[in-house]
Design a protein around this motif. Sequence first.
Motif, short mmCIF file in Angstrom:
data_model
loop_
_atom_site.label_atom_id
_atom_site.label_comp_id
_atom_site.label_asym_id
_atom_site.label_seq_id
_atom_site.Cartn_x
_atom_site.Cartn_y
_atom_site.Cartn_z
N ASP A 296 32.18 39.78 32.82
CA ASP A 296 31.97 38.75 33.82
C ASP A 296 32.99 37.63 33.62
O ASP A 296 32.67 36.48 33.39
CB ASP A 296 30.55 38.20 33.68
CG ASP A 296 30.23 37.30 34.87
OD1 ASP A 296 30.89 37.44 35.91
OD2 ASP A 296 29.33 36.46 34.72
N LEU A 297 34.22 38.05 33.72
CA LEU A 297 35.33 37.20 33.33
C LEU A 297 35.56 36.03 34.27
O LEU A 297 35.42 36.15 35.48
CB LEU A 297 36.59 38.08 33.31
CG LEU A 297 37.71 37.71 32.35
CD1 LEU A 297 37.19 37.65 30.93
CD2 LEU A 297 38.80 38.76 32.47
N SER A 298 35.92 34.95 33.67
CA SER A 298 36.35 33.79 34.45
C SER A 298 37.86 33.94 34.62
O SER A 298 38.59 34.05 33.64
CB SER A 298 36.02 32.53 33.66
OG SER A 298 36.14 31.41 34.47
N THR A 299 38.29 33.98 35.86
CA THR A 299 39.69 34.31 36.06
C THR A 299 40.20 33.79 37.41
O THR A 299 39.46 33.12 38.13
CB THR A 299 39.87 35.86 36.00
OG1 THR A 299 41.25 36.19 36.06
CG2 THR A 299 39.16 36.52 37.17
N VAL A 300 41.44 34.06 37.70
CA VAL A 300 42.00 33.69 38.99
C VAL A 300 42.50 34.97 39.65
O VAL A 300 43.28 35.71 39.05
CB VAL A 300 43.17 32.70 38.83
CG1 VAL A 300 43.88 32.50 40.16
CG2 VAL A 300 42.67 31.39 38.29
N ARG A 301 42.04 35.21 40.83
CA ARG A 301 42.40 36.45 41.49
C ARG A 301 43.62 36.26 42.36
O ARG A 301 43.70 35.30 43.15
CB ARG A 301 41.26 36.94 42.37
CG ARG A 301 41.22 38.46 42.54
CD ARG A 301 40.08 38.86 43.47
NE ARG A 301 40.45 38.65 44.85
CZ ARG A 301 41.25 39.47 45.53
NH1 ARG A 301 41.75 40.54 44.93
NH2 ARG A 301 41.54 39.23 46.78
N GLN A 302 44.57 37.13 42.24
CA GLN A 302 45.72 37.07 43.13
C GLN A 302 45.32 37.70 44.47
O GLN A 302 44.71 38.76 44.48
CB GLN A 302 46.89 37.86 42.55
CG GLN A 302 47.33 37.37 41.19
CD GLN A 302 48.71 37.88 40.84
OE1 GLN A 302 49.62 37.82 41.64
NE2 GLN A 302 48.84 38.40 39.63
N PRO A 303 45.67 37.06 45.56
CA PRO A 303 45.33 37.62 46.86
C PRO A 303 46.28 38.75 47.22
O PRO A 303 47.17 38.58 48.06
CB PRO A 303 45.48 36.43 47.80
CG PRO A 303 46.47 35.54 47.13
CD PRO A 303 46.34 35.76 45.65
N VAL A 304 46.08 39.87 46.59
CA VAL A 304 47.04 40.97 46.69
C VAL A 304 47.27 41.42 48.13
O VAL A 304 48.40 41.65 48.54
CB VAL A 304 46.56 42.18 45.87
CG1 VAL A 304 47.53 43.33 46.02
CG2 VAL A 304 46.44 41.79 44.42
N LYS A 305 46.21 41.51 48.88
CA LYS A 305 46.37 42.01 50.25
C LYS A 305 47.29 41.09 51.04
O LYS A 305 48.27 41.53 51.64
CB LYS A 305 45.01 42.10 50.92
CG LYS A 305 45.04 42.71 52.31
CD LYS A 305 43.74 43.46 52.58
CE LYS A 305 43.82 44.20 53.90
NZ LYS A 305 43.85 43.27 55.08
N ARG A 306 47.01 39.81 50.97
CA ARG A 306 47.84 38.89 51.74
C ARG A 306 49.25 38.83 51.20
O ARG A 306 50.24 38.73 51.93
CB ARG A 306 47.21 37.50 51.75
CG ARG A 306 45.95 37.46 52.64
CD ARG A 306 45.55 36.03 52.95
NE ARG A 306 45.29 35.28 51.74
CZ ARG A 306 45.61 34.01 51.58
NH1 ARG A 306 46.20 33.34 52.54
NH2 ARG A 306 45.32 33.40 50.44
N MET A 307 49.37 38.89 49.89
CA MET A 307 50.71 38.82 49.30
C MET A 307 51.56 40.03 49.67
O MET A 307 52.73 39.90 50.02
CB MET A 307 50.60 38.70 47.78
CG MET A 307 50.11 37.33 47.32
SD MET A 307 49.77 37.30 45.54
CE MET A 307 51.40 37.56 44.87
N THR A 308 50.94 41.21 49.62
CA THR A 308 51.74 42.38 49.96
C THR A 308 52.07 42.39 51.45
O THR A 308 53.18 42.75 51.83
CB THR A 308 50.98 43.68 49.59
OG1 THR A 308 49.67 43.63 50.14
CG2 THR A 308 50.90 43.84 48.10
N GLU A 309 51.13 41.98 52.25
CA GLU A 309 51.42 41.89 53.68
C GLU A 309 52.59 40.96 53.92
O GLU A 309 53.50 41.24 54.71
CB GLU A 309 50.20 41.36 54.44
CG GLU A 309 49.25 42.43 54.92
CD GLU A 309 47.96 41.82 55.46
OE1 GLU A 309 47.05 42.59 55.77
OE2 GLU A 309 47.88 40.58 55.55
N ALA A 310 52.55 39.84 53.25
CA ALA A 310 53.61 38.85 53.42
C ALA A 310 54.95 39.44 52.99
O ALA A 310 55.96 39.29 53.69
CB ALA A 310 53.30 37.61 52.60
N ALA A 311 54.96 40.12 51.88
CA ALA A 311 56.21 40.69 51.37
C ALA A 311 56.77 41.70 52.37
O ALA A 311 57.96 41.70 52.67
CB ALA A 311 55.97 41.36 50.02
#
Lengths: 348, 348
Positions: A296-311
């Motif tokens: 149950d990690l405390s973390t920061v999620r990268q918005p992969v979907k939006r980032m890849t779409e943007a790329a």
Amino acid sequence: MSEKTQKSTRARWKRATSYDVAELAGVSQSAVSRVFQDGASASKQMRKRVMAAAGKLGYRPNAIARGLITQRSNMVAVIMSQQTNLYYPEVLVQLTQHFSNHRIRVLLFTLKSEGDIDSTLEQVLQFRVDGIVTAAMLSRAQLATVQDANIPIVFYNRSLPDIPSNSVRCDQEEGERWLVAELFDSGHRTFAIVSGPEDSSVSTERTTGALQKLREKGVDGVTIVTGDYGYDSGRSAFAGIVDRRGGPPDAVIAANDVMAIGCIDEARESYGLDVPGDVSIVGFDGTGPARYAAYDLSTVRQPVKRMTEAAVSMLIDRIGNPELSAEKRVFSGERIRGSSAEFAADLD
Amino acid sequence: MSEKTQKSTRARWKRATSYDVAELAGVSQSAVSRVFQDGASASKQMRKRVMAAAGKLGYRPNAIARGLITQRSNMVAVIMSQQTNLYYPEVLVQLTQHFSNHRIRVLLFTLKSEGDIDSTLEQVLQFRVDGIVTAAMLSRAQLATVQDANIPIVFYNRSLPDIPSNSVRCDQEEGERWLVAELFDSGHRTFAIVSGPEDSSVSTERTTGALQKLREKGVDGVTIVTGDYGYDSGRSAFAGIVDRRGGPPDAVIAANDVMAIGCIDEARESYGLDVPGDVSIVGFDGTGPARYAAYDLSTVRQPVKRMTEAAVSMLIDRIGNPELSAEKRVFSGERIRGSSAEFAADLD
DNA sequence: CGTGCAATTGCATTCGAATGCGATGCACCG
DNA sequence: CGGTGCATCGCATTCGAATGCAATTGCACG
């Protein structure tokens, strides 16, 4: 029936070309070519005749030959640094998915080591890809080579400061600052950092962000150890930290989720510590295992979907119009509160 | 200096070709071509002159044009079914790595859905790849299409019974039989199975293997629920099992590690069960998370490195010699004993 | 110094499809 | 019925490199 035999015997001879189809259909090669294009002009009956002949011969346009004449390969290169980081496969799959929506194929290049880049780049250039997405850092000279070849390129999760280039990335520093701020505000005072490999720019940024905020809060005496993004290195990193400090710190900031999990396991198993009771451990990326209940990690999620779409859309824009000026898009991560930030949750 | 400007201005004009190099070096185009080949005959001075000119112009052989004339694209297609299964990215990276040792590039195709295959295959064929590795199932007709096109193909972790075709796979059934046997022998008597998606042949094999052994041991009343290889589906699968049976079974056999982990978390968190005390849960694949101390999963590891090596060399052999007869290679998995098999360990 | 053989090099063609240009056909209009 | 315009189609050329064959050169040897 006789067609079938013909097919299989012909197979070892040669594949049908547009000329074969043209001949069988009694039309010109240009006609065949036009039938297999999108915006080309061809009458209805022409289409019918050609398609019939093509079907009979099992003809398919040759993308290689087409690429030669049109100067478009319809392929892009994706360069990934070969890392233990669990996060990248997801990126790769998403990129491929999005590109395929634009009828573009992905030619995959993985690096054994970072030093490998020069020869890899050479390959990439030889294949005349229409564009490049790289999740590996390039030197200025290497970038210049690509630009000289007039190939659009987008950096994924890295960017060259002060150099006009396209990039899409997650704000690593900001994310780390969030994590550190929350840890500090919920009472943690002694810290350790588990960084990634030296040559990982992502790791560098994360460490920088964390140290920034720590300094701002007046924390010093931060222990830093290096890992390789893998589980085992997380475990030994935690051991190293305890060893170096003569005991566990209040909080450990790992450069990615997998190492954070390694730290947690080591803390619990080898030192009998309670996580997050005795020590808080945070990660980064928001990959699958971060959600597993045991961590149950405390973390920061990268918005992969939006980032890849943007790329993808950024690259496609530049393939269509090479004159577009450079652009850098930075996405904030998504704060994911796990157990280690339980106190902090109150502060919202 | 003036060269540099020349370079960048020329960039938008056109890329240098072998003719440009030939002209600048005062030799024929064939000479340039030969210098850039492996076994071609060219004198030392010729090489020097050509390389100098090539360097000045930033010339690189055009792999597209080369592919057209040589009938070799030096690309292979890798087809992966888009799945939540954490196991495949590793396969992909390894395949790419091994292919690159043979100077072959990977063109990646991912499937949105299995129905997608026909159009994907069409694309693959158009790109004139030298060969195909597929981790998605093909119908007989689809396989026939590929064979008619005379393109060597290797199936990864699936095989068409009674059809001559090349495949590399892990013996899923055997692995499941091991797991079941050990569970049974260590006293477990009631079982449930969490299968993968209906259309996953891997899942089907695993379920088959497990049921085989269960029947052999005289166990019946096995509850079977379906998941999608993802963590959440593992959790809900476990809940579904308890629901359906009115209580937990002695053991749960999940079709992959990730779902096994989901089951464990659900058992512990939502039902307060002790794993492996109250219920044993086993997985399959031997992916990273299986080793995490919190789960210490009992599973069967696929020998990915050897399997991918086998697939690559098999494919390359057939590219070199298309007449080679079909071959199927089956690898045994590697039994990994985690906590759920603690009793069983005694029996060795 | 002449002859023979091998290593180099160049010429011309080839791979398969796209496309500019000109030719043809057809419909529609005045 | 002649003229205008557009849609279709074919011809010929082009993309960039590889390669069979012939021509040339170089070198060693007698």
